[in-house]
Scaffold this motif. Sequence first.
Motif, PDB file in Angstrom:
ATOM      1  N   GLU A   1       0.585  -1.481  -0.337  1.00 46.04           N
ATOM      2  CA  GLU A   1       0.232  -0.230  -0.436  1.00 46.04           C
ATOM      3  C   GLU A   1       1.263   1.030  -0.505  1.00 46.04           C
ATOM      4  O   GLU A   1       1.073   2.327  -0.616  1.00 46.04           O
ATOM      5  CB  GLU A   1      -0.883  -0.297   1.045  1.00 46.04           C
ATOM      6  N   LYS A   2       1.940   1.438   0.907  1.00 47.69           N
ATOM      7  CA  LYS A   2       2.648   2.021   1.290  1.00 47.69           C
ATOM      8  C   LYS A   2       4.099   2.668  -0.673  1.00 47.69           C
ATOM      9  O   LYS A   2       3.887   3.763  -0.720  1.00 47.69           O
ATOM     10  CB  LYS A   2       3.699   2.526   1.716  1.00 47.69           C
ATOM     11  N   ILE A   3       4.273   1.447  -1.057  1.00 46.51           N
ATOM     12  CA  ILE A   3       4.840   1.778  -2.502  1.00 46.51           C
ATOM     13  C   ILE A   3       4.093   2.584  -3.227  1.00 46.51           C
ATOM     14  O   ILE A   3       4.587   2.969  -4.384  1.00 46.51           O
ATOM     15  CB  ILE A   3       5.964   0.419  -2.646  1.00 46.51           C
ATOM     16  N   ARG A   4       3.411   1.478  -3.216  1.00 43.46           N
ATOM     17  CA  ARG A   4       1.625   2.237  -4.484  1.00 43.46           C
ATOM     18  C   ARG A   4       1.580   3.804  -4.188  1.00 43.46           C
ATOM     19  O   ARG A   4       2.102   4.401  -5.137  1.00 43.46           O
ATOM     20  CB  ARG A   4       0.572   1.327  -3.873  1.00 43.46           C
ATOM     21  N   LEU A   5       1.268   4.448  -2.762  1.00 38.72           N
ATOM     22  CA  LEU A   5       1.643   5.105  -2.912  1.00 38.72           C
ATOM     23  C   LEU A   5       2.673   6.276  -3.217  1.00 38.72           C
ATOM     24  O   LEU A   5       2.175   7.903  -4.199  1.00 38.72           O
ATOM     25  CB  LEU A   5       0.768   6.096  -1.022  1.00 38.72           C
ATOM     26  N   VAL A   6       3.966   5.781  -3.133  1.00 37.13           N
ATOM     27  CA  VAL A   6       4.907   6.290  -3.933  1.00 37.13           C
ATOM     28  C   VAL A   6       4.639   6.610  -5.405  1.00 37.13           C
ATOM     29  O   VAL A   6       4.498   7.925  -5.829  1.00 37.13           O
ATOM     30  CB  VAL A   6       6.238   5.741  -3.195  1.00 37.13           C
ATOM     31  N   ILE A   7       4.720   5.297  -5.368  1.00 38.27           N
ATOM     32  CA  ILE A   7       4.419   5.548  -7.171  1.00 38.27           C
ATOM     33  C   ILE A   7       3.246   6.627  -7.757  1.00 38.27           C
ATOM     34  O   ILE A   7       3.484   7.332  -8.541  1.00 38.27           O
ATOM     35  CB  ILE A   7       4.262   3.990  -7.823  1.00 38.27           C
TER      36      ILE A   7
END
Length: 397
Positions: free
Chosen positions: A279-285
């Motif tokens: 979820e957090k890496i998706r938010l970065v991208i």
Amino acid sequence: MKKRKQIEKKLSSSKKLVAKEVKEERLALLNMLEDIDEARKIVEEEKEKTEAIITNFTDGLLFFDKKGKLSLINLQASSFFKVKSEEVIGKSILELTKIPNLLPLVELLGKEIKGIFRKEIEIRENLVLEVNTIPTMKAEEKIGNLVILHDITRERIIERIKTEFVSLAAHQLRTPLSAIKWTMKMLLEGDLGPITDEQREFINKTYQSNERMIELINDLLDVARIEEGKYLYKPVFTNIEPIVKFVINSFKQEIEDRKIKLEFKKSFGVLPKAKVDIEKIRLVIQNLLENAVKYTKPGGDVTVSLKQIKDKIEFSIKDTGVGISQDQQKRIFTKFFRAANVVRMETDGSGLGLFIAKNIVEAHGGRIWFESEEEKGTTFYFNLPIKEEFGEFLKEF
């Protein structure tokens, strides 16, 4: 007889000359000794002043000589660690590990007293120190290391109070905003009866404004969690590529509307998996792609790349947008910062997206950076480590 008198006269004259020279040399020697004594007093006074400054310095100071032995500790440092100078002076780093109060600092410094810049350590409850080390040189020869300890407890308490307030306020605001959102949605979908086109237009504008408020609240909550150290909570081993494709697909309509050409490039073969909070890496991208699309003019290009470089997976996103001016690049990852040219283009935005992205990437043990030139575009990069110790575990996936 006459000759004898002449000799005696010469001897007497020589004695007087020698006595005069001795007297002059004695006076010169006395003057020299007085000068030396005066210089010694000046040196001692300067030494006492320096010692007084060091002793009463508001920061803690420790000095380790070139052999790694502690040769100086001031009163503030002694107070921080609750030790007496005679207990620690002359001891090596290894010997200092036996003193429990000094253990957090010694572990941070390491055996070789490594270079440290603004690292924080918690000595005990209500005492947080910022540590810096400075190599001390004399005539191009290293004579030791100076360790500076700055008490930042008050700043951390204020930050915690501020974070708690932001978190509380954001939580309290999110509930009524969500209620407004669903009421507006019901009106727009006709659940509460028919509305005119004019009413729909005004309600839709209110709905969009409310959505922006909810996004801001969510960003503030993310920042609060980051500052509390509670942001990553579901790390799993997974492939990054599906995450990238999911985010790209979510922007598909906006990309088409703006007539932007988007290209996704990845290295040949299957990339290794990484341990991430999806979820957090998706938010970065999502934050990086949103910025690239938003600040690229219609008809421009956006290129997303994913590849493996040695023991890291590297993601990059290149755009042909407005870029970031050189004088503002140092502030790009700070909270609430938005570049001047971006503000002129787009009034919306909290200035928190890149701050959140940086903290997420660094929490994963990665690094984020960028290259940019105003009016020519920007490329953002981040990488995530691939740890070899998980190699056998990864094979199962």
